[in-house]
Design an enzyme around this catalytic site. Structure first.
Site, mmCIF file in Angstrom:
data_model
loop_
_atom_site.group_PDB
_atom_site.id
_atom_site.type_symbol
_atom_site.label_atom_id
_atom_site.label_comp_id
_atom_site.label_asym_id
_atom_site.label_seq_id
_atom_site.Cartn_x
_atom_site.Cartn_y
_atom_site.Cartn_z
ATOM 1 N N ASP A 55 0.848 -1.188 0.000
ATOM 2 C CA ASP A 55 0.000 0.000 0.000
ATOM 3 C C ASP A 55 0.885 1.240 0.000
ATOM 4 O O ASP A 55 2.104 1.142 0.133
ATOM 5 C CB ASP A 55 -0.987 -0.023 1.163
ATOM 6 N N ASP B 277 -7.928 -7.230 1.181
ATOM 7 C CA ASP B 277 -6.917 -7.430 2.225
ATOM 8 C C ASP B 277 -7.500 -6.939 3.535
ATOM 9 O O ASP B 277 -8.362 -6.056 3.550
ATOM 10 C CB ASP B 277 -5.635 -6.649 1.923
#
Length: 378
Positions: A92, A266
């Protein structure tokens, strides 16, 4: 020519079955990515994570830039070598953690300056630096830097953050350049406003990305709001690119996301729940702290494909949880991650067979039915 590709193999309603191919391996979708925040999926060996069925895991830019540092990881061979995970990794951008964890943060057009939540040290994260960090980590799928705000928020604030995220998306794309062995995903923002979400998607498509994430959900809004936003935004996303719902979620969130056309998920929840004594099986969530399990010789689920679900008694797992033994967190984290993969594997098969609606209905009915009745006397 790029080493990254995505192909849709089956569609059932709005649910999608597909496959991503990248230099380090294939990723079957719908896919759940275990979260390896600081270079480890908590309480799990890398081979155990793979054995649950995971094709890919997630690393966190914010945490890894603070400890041990992106340059250090690069000098040691990159994140795959550092943690001994040979398959794909998505990182990320760090934006969400900066907004939620960092101290004394200051947001400008350039980026965000902040102080570490660990030691108060000063840092700056810009779209360019985020891409640089993720490249140093040797990520396979890189995320643009965006601004994630909580819900509910005022429309003016959602619009401001969305437009800033679009400008940062272009800068992220420019900084990424030509890296054919990696993929770059853009992030759709806009809160719970359909017009802002649609504008964000259109802007990202005009820039052009390898995949499109939906960010800014699971940040305080009810599940029905999240599902509404997904139903509204997925038709605006390219059908030939993967769709990623960031930071979601519990099994019912994932099942609902799959039904609405999401390909990737996720969340830290399955391992966090395991460390707190909660197990996920086809019966739903089971709280092993409860005294009803203390004399129960039955396994969690004797029909589970996971051997640990069949191997250990509820009494033993209750004992491990109550005594805060590390083994309890290890077993339950593995069980939970396995169930999340089992849920996705079942969805893939159902989409291929054209029976996704039946699969979702049967799965939810089993959760609603709940756990086995307690043994009499417990």
């Amino acid at each position: 020519m790029t080493d990254f590709s995505f192909s849709l193999t089956h569609i059932d309603g709005t649910a999608r079955r597909g496959r991503m191919d990248i230099s380090r391996g294939e990723i079957n979708t719908p896919a759940f990515m275990p979260v390896g925040t600081v270079g480890t999926v908590k309480a799990m060996y890398p081979e155990q994570v793979r054995d649950t069925g995971a094709d890919i895991l997630l690393g966190n830019t914010y945490h890894l830039m603070l400890r041990p540092g992106a340059e250090r990881v690069a000098a040691l061979g990159g994140l795959h070598v550092f943690m001994d995970w040979a398959r794909p990794i998505l990182t990320d951008s760090g934006g969400f953690q900066v907004m939620s964890l960092a101290k004394l943060r200051k947001l400008t057009e350039k980026g965000v300056t902040f102080r570490s939540h660990i030691d108060g040290s000063a840092h700056e994260l810009t779209p360019e630096r985020s891409i640089e960090i993720q490249t140093l980590l040797d990520s396979d799928i890189i995320m643009q830097l965006d601004e994630c705000i909580p819900l509910p928020s005022e429309r003016k604030e959602m619009e401001r953050a969305m437009e800033l995220s679009l400008r940062w998306a272009q800068r992220s794309k420019d900084a990424f350049g030509h890296q054919p062995h990696r993929a770059l995903f853009g992030i759709v923002q806009g809160g719970d406003d359909p017009e802002l979400r649609s504008r964000s998607a259109a802007g990202l498509k005009s820039i052009g990305f390898d995949g499109y994430a939906v960010g800014g959900l699971a940040v305080g809004e009810p599940q029905e709001v999240m599902f509404r936003v997904l139903s509204e935004i997925t038709p605006d996303l390219p059908t030939d690119k993967p769709r990623y719902l960031m930071g979601v979620g519990k099994p019912d969130d994932i099942l609902g996301g799959i039904e609405r056309g999401i390909d990737m998920f996720d969340c830290v929840h399955p391992t966090r729940a395991g460390r707190h004594g909660h197990a996920y099986t086809r019966f739903g969530v089971i709280n092993l702290k409860n005294a009803r399990h203390r004399d129960d010789p039955r396994p969690l689920d004797e029909a589970s494909p996971n051997p640990n679900c069949r191997r250990f008694s509820r009494a033993y797992l209750h004992h491990l949880v109550r005594t805060e033994e590390i083994l309890g967190a290890m077993i339950l984290s593995q069980i939970n991650l396995s169930y999340y993969q089992e849920l996705c594997i079942g969805a893939r098969a159902a989409i291929e067979a054209g029976t996704m609606s039946d699969y979702a209905q049967a799965t939810r009915a089993r959760w609603a039915q709940g756990d086995l009745p307690p043994i009499e006397g417990n």
